[in-house]
Design an enzyme around this catalytic site. Structure first.
Site, PDB file in Angstrom:
ATOM      1  N   ALA A   1     -64.432  71.113  -6.251  1.00  0.00           N
ATOM      2  CA  ALA A   1     -63.919  69.774  -6.544  1.00  0.00           C
ATOM      3  C   ALA A   1     -62.423  69.801  -6.304  1.00  0.00           C
ATOM      4  O   ALA A   1     -61.701  70.586  -6.911  1.00  0.00           O
ATOM      5  CB  ALA A   1     -64.227  69.401  -7.984  1.00  0.00           C
ATOM      6  N   SER A   2     -61.949  68.974  -5.398  1.00  0.00           N
ATOM      7  CA  SER A   2     -60.546  69.011  -4.985  1.00  0.00           C
ATOM      8  C   SER A   2     -59.620  68.576  -6.106  1.00  0.00           C
ATOM      9  O   SER A   2     -60.025  67.921  -7.083  1.00  0.00           O
ATOM     10  CB  SER A   2     -60.337  68.103  -3.766  1.00  0.00           C
ATOM     11  OG  SER A   2     -61.117  68.526  -2.678  1.00  0.00           O
ATOM     12  N   VAL A   3     -58.351  68.932  -5.964  1.00  0.00           N
ATOM     13  CA  VAL A   3     -57.316  68.507  -6.915  1.00  0.00           C
ATOM     14  C   VAL A   3     -57.289  66.974  -6.953  1.00  0.00           C
ATOM     15  O   VAL A   3     -57.201  66.328  -5.896  1.00  0.00           O
ATOM     16  CB  VAL A   3     -55.940  69.049  -6.478  1.00  0.00           C
ATOM     17  CG1 VAL A   3     -54.853  68.575  -7.423  1.00  0.00           C
ATOM     18  CG2 VAL A   3     -55.964  70.565  -6.395  1.00  0.00           C
TER      19      VAL A   3
END
Length: 399
Positions: free
Chosen positions: A70-72
């Site tokens: 899950a990206s920043v």
């Protein structure tokens, strides 16, 4: 009295933090305040789910980089702002991840729009499907398949977004993008990555902006190589079209470095990645140097950032960015320069420091970037520096 913040409080605090750093379209901010990231990260403490950091959802048994994460959140917001999707549009996402980004897109395009997300990993696609069903976004289409092939059966698309790193832009995705449509993806060239926003004009994709980012690379593209030097204590990460001579460079690194300093200075937290970006618009020799602690112990000159610094490499010589703190300026306590090795190292250092000086005069400038079919002739290309990929030719120029 229980002072524990609620899920809504945590989510709004995160969005407040993001919007304080970057302006966002109203639709993107609304989606971020609406979609519950914690439900896409089951088992994670809510305070961690609403922290501004990436979260690994599937480890890679064959390497240090995760297979999926899950990206920043601030990067998610930045790329959605670049995409600037509108209600009613047809969207394709490459890289399903947790399904969170697809849920955000679904909120943005509304009930009259459509979102398709695709992932090559069946476990990741299943995770996204279950999370989207749980959050009430069951109308989002989730496909287990190769993102490099896209999903032509549901196109053409008004917008395409990649949430994995691309070394090249395959013609398949270009062909599925509607004329005038926008493509946003993390594009990697010469060892650095930028989230690039591109608009289709016939056979050409024209950039409308780019931002620094970092992403897990997409499976199926292998245009970057890694060459080990100095007994494996130094690594060069370079593109497939860049010849590297390990034996000659080992000989060069066996001797002391020569430093060449500039008058350009940087602050303690100031990013100088723009130097790297600028160099790629003029040099075919740019790559990334990575040094281990052992290399530094052995006397290798410390790069500005040991794991992530630009280098110019040619034949038996190389030069790379270095920084030294001397505190002569309280606001910008470090000066920048180049360390060089090999007989042509000083000339490479001179070229690198020229890019440092040019960047120092305009630290926010970015190049114009256009992407053309690999078959495009030289006469069809605009003026600028050409980088040849597998499916495309990229042209970079500073106005």
């Amino acid at each position: 009295m229980d002072d524990t913040p609620s899920i809504d409080d945590l989510r709004n605090q995160l969005v407040d933090q993001i919007t304080a750093q970057q302006p966002l379209p109203t639709s993107v901010e609304h989606a971020l305040r609406t979609v519950r990231r914690d439900l896409h990260l089951p088992g994670l403490d809510p305070s961690a789910a609403y922290s501004n950091r990436a979260v690994t959802i599937k480890d890679n048994p064959d390497g240090p980089l995760a297979l999926s994460c899950a990206s920043v959140p601030s990067t998610v917001a930045m790329m959605l702002a670049q995409l600037y999707a509108q209600p009613g549009e047809n969207i394709l996402e490459i890289g399903a991840g947790t399904g969170y980004n697809a849920a955000l897109l679904s909120e943005i395009v509304g009930p009259t729009g459509t979102v398709t997300t695709i992932d090559i990993d069946p476990d990741v696609a299943l995770h996204a499907r279950r999370a989207l069903n749980h959050t009430g976004h069951d109308h989002v289409r989730v496909i287990h398949g190769d993102g490099l092939a896209g999903a032509p059966e549901h196109g053409p698309y008004d917008r395409i977004i990649g949430t994995v790193g691309f070394w090249d832009i395959p013609s398949t995705l270009h062909d599925q993008l509607a004329e005038g449509g926008r493509l946003v993806l993390p594009l990697r060239w010469r060892g650095q990555t930028r989230s690039v926003a591109l608009t289709r004009h016939g056979d050409t994709l024209i950039s409308t902006g780019m931002q620094l980012c970092g992403f897990v690379p997409i499976i199926g593209q292998y245009g970057e190589r890694t060459t080990e030097l100095a007994g494996g204590t130094v690594r060069l990460h370079h593109d497939q079209d860049q010849p590297i001579e390990p034996y000659l460079l080992d000989k060069a690194l066996a001797n002391p470095a020569t430093d060449l300093w500039t008058t350009v200075r940087v602050g303690r937290t100031e990013s100088f990645d723009g130097i790297w970006l600028r160099a790629t618009a003029f040099e075919d020799t740019v790559c990334r140097i990575q040094t281990t602690k052992q290399a530094l112990t052995n006397g290798i000159r410390r790069p500005a950032i040991p794991g992530l610094s630009p280098a110019l490499v040619s034949g038996d010589s190389l030069a790379y960015l270095v920084a030294e703190r001397d505190d002569q300026d309280a606001e910008r306590p470090s000066r920048l320069g180049a360390a060089s090795y090999g007989p042509n190292g000083p000339e490479l250092a001179h070229r690198l420091t020229a890019h440092v000086t040019a960047w120092g005069a305009d630290r926010i400038a970015i190049p114009h970037l256009s992407v053309h079919p690999i078959a495009a002739s030289d006469s069809d290309l605009p003026a600028g520096h050409v980088i040849i990929k597998q499916d495309s030719r990229i042209v970079l120029t500073y106005s």
